[in-house]
Write a protein that holds these residues in place. Structure first.
Motif, PDB file in Angstrom:
ATOM      1  N   LEU A  18     -94.045  20.878 -71.909  1.00 24.26           N
ATOM      2  CA  LEU A  18     -94.803  19.858 -71.970  1.00 24.26           C
ATOM      3  C   LEU A  18     -95.522  19.812 -70.854  1.00 24.26           C
ATOM      4  O   LEU A  18     -95.135  20.104 -69.516  1.00 24.26           O
ATOM      5  CB  LEU A  18     -93.596  19.039 -71.877  1.00 24.26           C
ATOM      6  CG  LEU A  18     -93.834  17.221 -72.256  1.00 24.26           C
ATOM      7  CD1 LEU A  18     -92.431  16.894 -72.676  1.00 24.26           C
ATOM      8  CD2 LEU A  18     -94.473  17.054 -70.381  1.00 24.26           C
ATOM      9  N   TRP A  19     -96.803  19.388 -71.024  1.00 20.67           N
ATOM     10  CA  TRP A  19     -97.998  19.603 -70.657  1.00 20.67           C
ATOM     11  C   TRP A  19     -98.784  18.642 -69.611  1.00 20.67           C
ATOM     12  O   TRP A  19     -98.693  18.396 -71.357  1.00 20.67           O
ATOM     13  CB  TRP A  19     -98.374  21.167 -70.082  1.00 20.67           C
ATOM     14  CG  TRP A  19     -99.849  21.072 -69.877  1.00 20.67           C
ATOM     15  CD1 TRP A  19    -100.409  19.951 -69.357  1.00 20.67           C
ATOM     16  CD2 TRP A  19     -99.997  22.196 -68.251  1.00 20.67           C
ATOM     17  NE1 TRP A  19    -101.542  20.865 -68.035  1.00 20.67           N
ATOM     18  CE2 TRP A  19    -100.939  21.862 -68.091  1.00 20.67           C
ATOM     19  CE3 TRP A  19     -99.104  23.577 -68.637  1.00 20.67           C
ATOM     20  CZ2 TRP A  19    -101.720  23.162 -66.896  1.00 20.67           C
ATOM     21  CZ3 TRP A  19     -98.979  24.589 -67.194  1.00 20.67           C
ATOM     22  CH2 TRP A  19    -100.527  24.478 -66.716  1.00 20.67           C
ATOM     23  N   GLY A  20     -99.048  17.573 -68.583  1.00 22.25           N
ATOM     24  CA  GLY A  20     -99.749  16.210 -68.737  1.00 22.25           C
ATOM     25  C   GLY A  20    -100.885  16.607 -67.688  1.00 22.25           C
ATOM     26  O   GLY A  20    -100.331  17.357 -66.396  1.00 22.25           O
ATOM     27  N   GLY A  21    -101.812  16.178 -67.708  1.00 24.37           N
ATOM     28  CA  GLY A  21    -102.282  15.977 -66.664  1.00 24.37           C
ATOM     29  C   GLY A  21    -103.836  14.582 -66.925  1.00 24.37           C
ATOM     30  O   GLY A  21    -103.860  14.435 -68.546  1.00 24.37           O
ATOM     31  N   ALA A  51    -106.038  17.232 -76.372  1.00 23.01           N
ATOM     32  CA  ALA A  51    -105.119  18.901 -77.005  1.00 23.01           C
ATOM     33  C   ALA A  51    -105.952  19.395 -76.220  1.00 23.01           C
ATOM     34  O   ALA A  51    -105.509  20.115 -75.602  1.00 23.01           O
ATOM     35  CB  ALA A  51    -104.311  19.057 -78.131  1.00 23.01           C
ATOM     36  N   THR A  52    -107.526  19.457 -76.375  1.00 17.65           N
ATOM     37  CA  THR A  52    -108.068  20.089 -76.373  1.00 17.65           C
ATOM     38  C   THR A  52    -108.407  19.951 -74.608  1.00 17.65           C
ATOM     39  O   THR A  52    -108.364  21.562 -74.260  1.00 17.65           O
ATOM     40  CB  THR A  52    -109.694  20.391 -76.925  1.00 17.65           C
ATOM     41  OG1 THR A  52    -108.864  20.554 -78.195  1.00 17.65           O
ATOM     42  CG2 THR A  52    -110.501  21.156 -76.709  1.00 17.65           C
ATOM     43  N   LEU A  53    -108.694  18.806 -75.023  1.00 17.97           N
ATOM     44  CA  LEU A  53    -108.977  18.674 -72.990  1.00 17.97           C
ATOM     45  C   LEU A  53    -107.429  19.194 -72.145  1.00 17.97           C
ATOM     46  O   LEU A  53    -107.594  20.025 -70.911  1.00 17.97           O
ATOM     47  CB  LEU A  53    -108.990  17.254 -72.346  1.00 17.97           C
ATOM     48  CG  LEU A  53    -110.661  16.439 -72.870  1.00 17.97           C
ATOM     49  CD1 LEU A  53    -110.060  15.389 -72.350  1.00 17.97           C
ATOM     50  CD2 LEU A  53    -111.663  17.416 -72.658  1.00 17.97           C
ATOM     51  N   LEU A  54    -106.741  19.134 -72.214  1.00 20.38           N
ATOM     52  CA  LEU A  54    -105.030  19.485 -71.799  1.00 20.38           C
ATOM     53  C   LEU A  54    -104.670  21.058 -71.887  1.00 20.38           C
ATOM     54  O   LEU A  54    -104.062  21.918 -70.845  1.00 20.38           O
ATOM     55  CB  LEU A  54    -104.133  18.805 -71.759  1.00 20.38           C
ATOM     56  CG  LEU A  54    -103.789  17.045 -72.082  1.00 20.38           C
ATOM     57  CD1 LEU A  54    -102.628  16.758 -72.359  1.00 20.38           C
ATOM     58  CD2 LEU A  54    -103.578  17.117 -70.455  1.00 20.38           C
ATOM     59  N   ARG A  55    -105.108  21.699 -72.917  1.00 16.37           N
ATOM     60  CA  ARG A  55    -105.032  23.101 -73.393  1.00 16.37           C
ATOM     61  C   ARG A  55    -105.836  23.458 -72.200  1.00 16.37           C
ATOM     62  O   ARG A  55    -105.666  24.842 -72.614  1.00 16.37           O
ATOM     63  CB  ARG A  55    -104.725  22.812 -74.688  1.00 16.37           C
ATOM     64  CG  ARG A  55    -104.719  24.584 -75.599  1.00 16.37           C
ATOM     65  CD  ARG A  55    -105.031  24.698 -76.928  1.00 16.37           C
ATOM     66  NE  ARG A  55    -104.261  26.773 -77.299  1.00 16.37           N
ATOM     67  CZ  ARG A  55    -105.134  27.341 -76.709  1.00 16.37           C
ATOM     68  NH1 ARG A  55    -106.258  27.566 -76.291  1.00 16.37           N
ATOM     69  NH2 ARG A  55    -104.727  28.718 -77.043  1.00 16.37           N
TER      70      ARG A  55
END
Length: 429
Positions: A298-301, A314-318
């Motif tokens: 679970l990745w946030g930012g 999704a693309t930005l966080l990935r």
């Protein structure tokens, strides 16, 4: 039609899904709480336990907003640093405020145990990971903080960081053993059950459309009800509407983004070798943790002042995730979502009494878990005349957010943080 939770990891893993009724007819109570997030639920439980009759109205579902969509990190502190708080209120009051933030962590930990909210799934430890060589400053500063407040902070040198996180980006870190991470939506729903068990009345899908808060009795109106109360508390966060203009103009709605990866246990555990959560120390950084028994991330930012979702969350966080862990380049994203936080320009919670019988408790962006807990507690104590601890937050009041200029300044500040972070890291290599 009733609203439901947006699709995200937490809504997919609800332990229970009690439905609370729509507010209808004339309702008379001691206290009406507007907003069913963590601050409002914490206050509702405290006030109901103290013998007050309480009605809580929520426009959507309990913890529908940021309270039920965040990273789930619980640690001491505020969105701004201790040194900045000291400059605003002096060292003595700054220490008292920091101790309150520590108490917020313990309130959540204690409620999970005392109320039996096992579905909150608390997991110990948060590592603050640093992408540059501080040349000893990180250890010195955190040793001072640990000594001053009794925090269990452990310095993590580069070789141990590499053992925990298979990334070349990290140079050193601080392991906060008092902190933990958990399932915030299950926790919030546990608070709601406990509050109703003590007599509080919770109403979902009941948007407040008008208020009359000038007289001794306060009137809160929804499409199908009128609630009469002696006191009213606004805990509406980033989704505050126009029924309380002074509150709406005193914070900035800031969006943050979170993704959940597909289940790939071997790939995930090869990169992240600890069950502790990770908080990137960059001022424009990331936060992430393992979920589903370590099989997913679970990745946030990223933050932005735009309130509509970009198409490529999704693309930005990935891109951030793979930039940190290139070995995860084949890891797919299952789902991505966003939520609106409320930030005051001074980056501190806004907690206090607007006028006799009218209270507010909001602006928890950046450190919402512990601060919603202590905020809901101290404002409830004030409403019940049990303490005046809420006055510690008086210097951080409802300052004007700057309107469109404030939003622009916030976005520019974030971009400047990103640039400064990049330059600092570049100097390290």
């Amino acid at each position: 039609m009733s609203s439901s939770y947006i699709d995200n990891y937490y809504s997919r893993t609800l332990a229970t899904d009690e439905i609370y009724p729509v507010a209808e007819g004339k309702i008379r109570v001691d206290i009406c709480i507007v907003g069913g997030g963590l601050a409002g639920l914490t206050a509702a439980l405290h006030l109901a336990r103290s013998g007050r009759s309480v009605a809580l109205v929520e426009a959507h579902r309990v913890a529908w907003g940021a309270s039920g969509r965040n990273g789930g990190f619980v640690s001491a502190g505020y969105a701004t640093g201790l040194s900045r708080i000291e400059r605003s209120v002096g060292p003595h009051q700054a220490r008292e405020l920091f101790h309150l933030s520590m108490e917020g962590v313990e309130i959540i930990r204690r409620k999970i145990l005392d109320l039996g909210i096992t579905e909150a799934q608390p997991s110990p430890g948060i590592v603050k990971a640093v992408r540059y060589n501080s040349r000893g400053a990180l250890k010195v500063n955190h040793d001072k903080q640990a000594h001053a407040f009794g925090l269990k902070l452990r310095y993590v040198p580069k070789d141990e960081m590499a053992a925990l996180f298979a990334s070349s980006k990290y140079h050193e870190g601080i392991f906060d053993e008092d902190a933990f991470h958990f399932h915030p939506l299950n926790y919030a729903r546990g608070l709601a059950r406990a509050a109703t068990g003590h007599g509080a009345r919770i109403f979902e899908n009941s948007t407040v459309v008008a208020v009359d808060i000038e007289g001794a009795r306060k009137y809160i109106r929804t499409p199908r009800s009128e609630i009469e109360a002696e006191q009213v508390l606004f805990t509406t966060g980033g989704y505050t509407g126009e029924v309380m203009p002074a509150l709406r103009k005193a914070y900035l709605p800031i969006a943050t983004y979170v993704l959940l990866t597909e289940a790939a246990p071997d790939l995930v555990r090869g990169a992240i070798r600890t069950s502790a959560a990770i908080l990137d120390d960059r001022r424009a950084g990331d936060y992430y943790r393992l979920v589903d028994n370590g099989s997913r991330i679970l990745w946030g930012g990223r933050i932005t002042t735009r309130t509509s979702d970009p198409r490529n969350i999704a693309t930005l966080l990935r891109r951030e995730m793979v930039g940190t862990y290139p070995q995860l380049s084949t890891l797919k994203v299952d789902i991505a979502w966003s939520g609106l936080m409320s930030y005051a320009r001074h980056l501190m919670p806004q907690i206090g009494q607007f006028k006799p019988g009218v209270w507010y408790c909001t602006a928890f962006g950046g450190h919402g878990m512990n601060t919603t807990a202590i905020g809901g507690t101290v404002v409830a104590e004030g409403m019940a005349r049990e303490s005046d601890r809420y006055r510690l937050f008086a210097p951080f009041g409802l300052a004007w957010n700057g309107g469109i200029f404030g939003k622009a300044a916030a976005q520019l500040t974030y971009w400047s943080y990103q640039a400064a972070d990049a330059m600092r890291e570049a100097r390290t290599f």
